[in-house]
Design an enzyme around this catalytic site. Structure first.
Site, short mmCIF file in Angstrom:
data_model
loop_
_atom_site.label_atom_id
_atom_site.label_comp_id
_atom_site.label_asym_id
_atom_site.label_seq_id
_atom_site.Cartn_x
_atom_site.Cartn_y
_atom_site.Cartn_z
N ASP A 1 0.84 -1.20 0.00
CA ASP A 1 0.00 0.00 0.00
C ASP A 1 0.87 1.25 0.00
OD1 ASP A 1 -2.56 1.38 0.23
OD2 ASP A 1 -1.95 1.83 2.28
N ALA A 2 1.91 1.25 0.81
CA ALA A 2 2.82 2.40 0.88
C ALA A 2 3.56 2.59 -0.44
CB ALA A 2 3.82 2.21 2.03
#
Length: 140
Positions: free
Chosen positions: A24-25
Site C-alpha cells: 500500500d505504501a
C-alpha cells in the site's frame, strides 16, 4: 537512492498483512510521484485515490491476473484468504485489494522493481483506453 531501501526481510516468511501494508505504501508513493506534475493538490489527491482505493486496486488486480506467474498468483491468493483481508467482512473488493497490495509489497521486497513497473504499465495503458472509450471495455 536504492540504498534507502535496504531491508533484510524475507518476503516469503512475512504475513500477508505485512506485505499488503508495505505494498500500500509503495503504491501510494508511485502514484503520488506520478501525478505530482499536475500541481493542484485536489486533483493529485483524486487521481491517487482512484488508484489506491480498494476499487482501484481490485480493478488493477482483475486486469493483470492472467499475466501473473504461479508464484505471484499464490502470493495474491494467500493474501486474499488471510485474516487481514477478511477484516471488513467478506468483501470481495477489499480482499482483491489486499491481494494486490501484498503482491506489490512482495515484489518490492524482492527488489523486482521492473516487474512492478511492467504490471502497473499494463493497467495504466488499459486505464487510458477506458477513459478514451468510457462506454466500451478496456480490454478491447
Amino acid at each position: 537512492m536504492e540504498k534507502l531501501f535496504r531491508f533484510e526481510a524475507e518476503p516469503e516468511k512475512l504475513p500477508p498483512a505485512v506485505l499488503a501494508y508495505l505494498g500500500d505504501a509503495v503504491l501510494e508513493l508511485i502514484f503520488r510521484s506520478r501525478f505530482t506534475g499536475d500541481y493542484r493538490m485536489s486533483v493529485i489527491h483524486e487521481r491517487v485515490k482512484e488508484h489506491t482505493s480498494k476499487h482501484g486496486q481490485a480493478w488493477m488486480l482483475e486486469n493483470i491476473w492472467n499475466l501473473l506467474d504461479e508464484r505471484e498468483q499464490e502470493i495474491v491468493k494467500r493474501a486474499m484468504n488471510s485474516k487481514a483481508a477478511k477484516r471488513h467482512g467478506n468483501d470481495p473488493t477489499y480482499r482483491k485489494s489486499t491481494g494486490f497490495e501484498a503482491l506489490i509489497g512482495y515484489l518490492f521486497l524482492k527488489r523486482e522493481f521492473d516487474r512492478i513497473e511492467e504490471l502497473l504499465r499494463v493497467v495504466m495503458d488499459l486505464e487510458s483506453l477506458r477513459k478514451k472509450n468510457p462506454g466500451g471495455s478496456a480490454q478491447e
